[in-house]
Design a protein around this motif. Structure first.
Motif, PDB file in Angstrom:
ATOM      1  N   UNK A  15     -20.025 -14.448  11.175  1.00 56.65           N
ATOM      2  CA  UNK A  15     -21.293 -14.664  10.631  1.00 56.65           C
ATOM      3  C   UNK A  15     -21.742 -15.739  10.003  1.00 56.65           C
ATOM      4  N   UNK A  16     -20.672 -16.948  10.311  1.00 59.10           N
ATOM      5  CA  UNK A  16     -21.486 -18.084   9.757  1.00 59.10           C
ATOM      6  C   UNK A  16     -21.875 -18.730  10.787  1.00 59.10           C
ATOM      7  N   UNK A  17     -21.541 -18.324  12.009  1.00 60.52           N
ATOM      8  CA  UNK A  17     -22.234 -19.217  13.340  1.00 60.52           C
ATOM      9  C   UNK A  17     -23.600 -18.142  13.455  1.00 60.52           C
ATOM     10  N   UNK A  18     -23.408 -16.795  13.235  1.00 60.61           N
ATOM     11  CA  UNK A  18     -24.649 -15.823  13.526  1.00 60.61           C
ATOM     12  C   UNK A  18     -25.982 -16.984  12.736  1.00 60.61           C
ATOM     13  N   UNK A  19     -25.544 -16.723  11.608  1.00 59.83           N
ATOM     14  CA  UNK A  19     -26.565 -17.454  10.560  1.00 59.83           C
ATOM     15  C   UNK A  19     -27.260 -18.078  11.232  1.00 59.83           C
ATOM     16  N   UNK A  20     -26.243 -19.162  11.003  1.00 58.61           N
ATOM     17  CA  UNK A  20     -26.266 -20.693  11.815  1.00 58.61           C
ATOM     18  C   UNK A  20     -27.140 -21.006  12.769  1.00 58.61           C
ATOM     19  N   UNK A  21     -27.320 -20.043  13.428  1.00 57.09           N
ATOM     20  CA  UNK A  21     -28.026 -19.503  15.071  1.00 57.09           C
ATOM     21  C   UNK A  21     -29.413 -19.220  14.611  1.00 57.09           C
ATOM     22  N   UNK A  22     -29.785 -18.516  13.544  1.00 60.03           N
ATOM     23  CA  UNK A  22     -30.685 -17.838  13.214  1.00 60.03           C
ATOM     24  C   UNK A  22     -31.657 -18.333  12.110  1.00 60.03           C
ATOM     25  N   UNK A  23     -30.563 -19.244  11.273  1.00 58.84           N
ATOM     26  CA  UNK A  23     -31.553 -20.713  11.044  1.00 58.84           C
ATOM     27  C   UNK A  23     -32.195 -21.709  11.660  1.00 58.84           C
ATOM     28  N   UNK A  24     -31.666 -21.637  13.078  1.00 59.94           N
ATOM     29  CA  UNK A  24     -32.073 -22.832  14.072  1.00 59.94           C
ATOM     30  C   UNK A  24     -33.135 -22.402  15.074  1.00 59.94           C
ATOM     31  N   UNK A  25     -32.969 -21.478  15.082  1.00 58.15           N
ATOM     32  CA  UNK A  25     -34.148 -20.227  15.466  1.00 58.15           C
ATOM     33  C   UNK A  25     -35.107 -20.755  14.955  1.00 58.15           C
ATOM     34  N   UNK A  26     -35.539 -20.384  13.172  1.00 60.34           N
ATOM     35  CA  UNK A  26     -36.451 -20.651  12.572  1.00 60.34           C
ATOM     36  C   UNK A  26     -37.164 -21.381  12.060  1.00 60.34           C
ATOM     37  N   UNK A  27     -36.340 -22.523  12.468  1.00 58.43           N
ATOM     38  CA  UNK A  27     -36.526 -24.244  12.513  1.00 58.43           C
ATOM     39  C   UNK A  27     -37.396 -24.445  13.610  1.00 58.43           C
ATOM     40  N   UNK A  28     -36.758 -23.897  14.251  1.00 54.26           N
ATOM     41  CA  UNK A  28     -37.620 -23.986  16.547  1.00 54.26           C
ATOM     42  C   UNK A  28     -38.802 -23.746  15.855  1.00 54.26           C
ATOM     43  N   UNK A  29     -38.575 -22.349  15.587  1.00 51.03           N
ATOM     44  CA  UNK A  29     -40.123 -21.551  16.038  1.00 51.03           C
ATOM     45  C   UNK A  29     -40.977 -22.099  14.723  1.00 51.03           C
ATOM     46  N   UNK A  30     -40.425 -22.207  13.570  1.00 58.42           N
ATOM     47  CA  UNK A  30     -41.368 -23.211  12.413  1.00 58.42           C
ATOM     48  C   UNK A  30     -42.047 -24.548  12.904  1.00 58.42           C
TER      49      UNK A  30
END
Length: 52
Positions: A15-30
């Motif tokens: 779950x932690x790895x998944x959440x970190x991945x989602x945050x990283x994708x959001x930051x890249x998109x932003x």
């Protein structure tokens, strides 16, 4: 109980790895969207300077 605790720890780790991945994708998109906005602003500035 040790197997049960290990399974819970594994689920939390995933779950932690998944959440970190989602945050990283959001930051890249932003970042990509901000870069696009900067390009548009520069194009507008260039366009305005050519008209004057």
């Amino acid at each position: 109980m040790n197997i049960f605790d290990a399974m819970i720890n594994l689920v939390f780790l995933i779950l932690i790895i998944f959440l970190l991945s989602r945050v990283a994708h959001f930051m890249k998109y932003t970042k990509n969207k901000l870069d696009e906005i900067d390009e548009k602003v520069n194009e507008i500035k260039d366009s305005m300077s050519k008209k004057n």
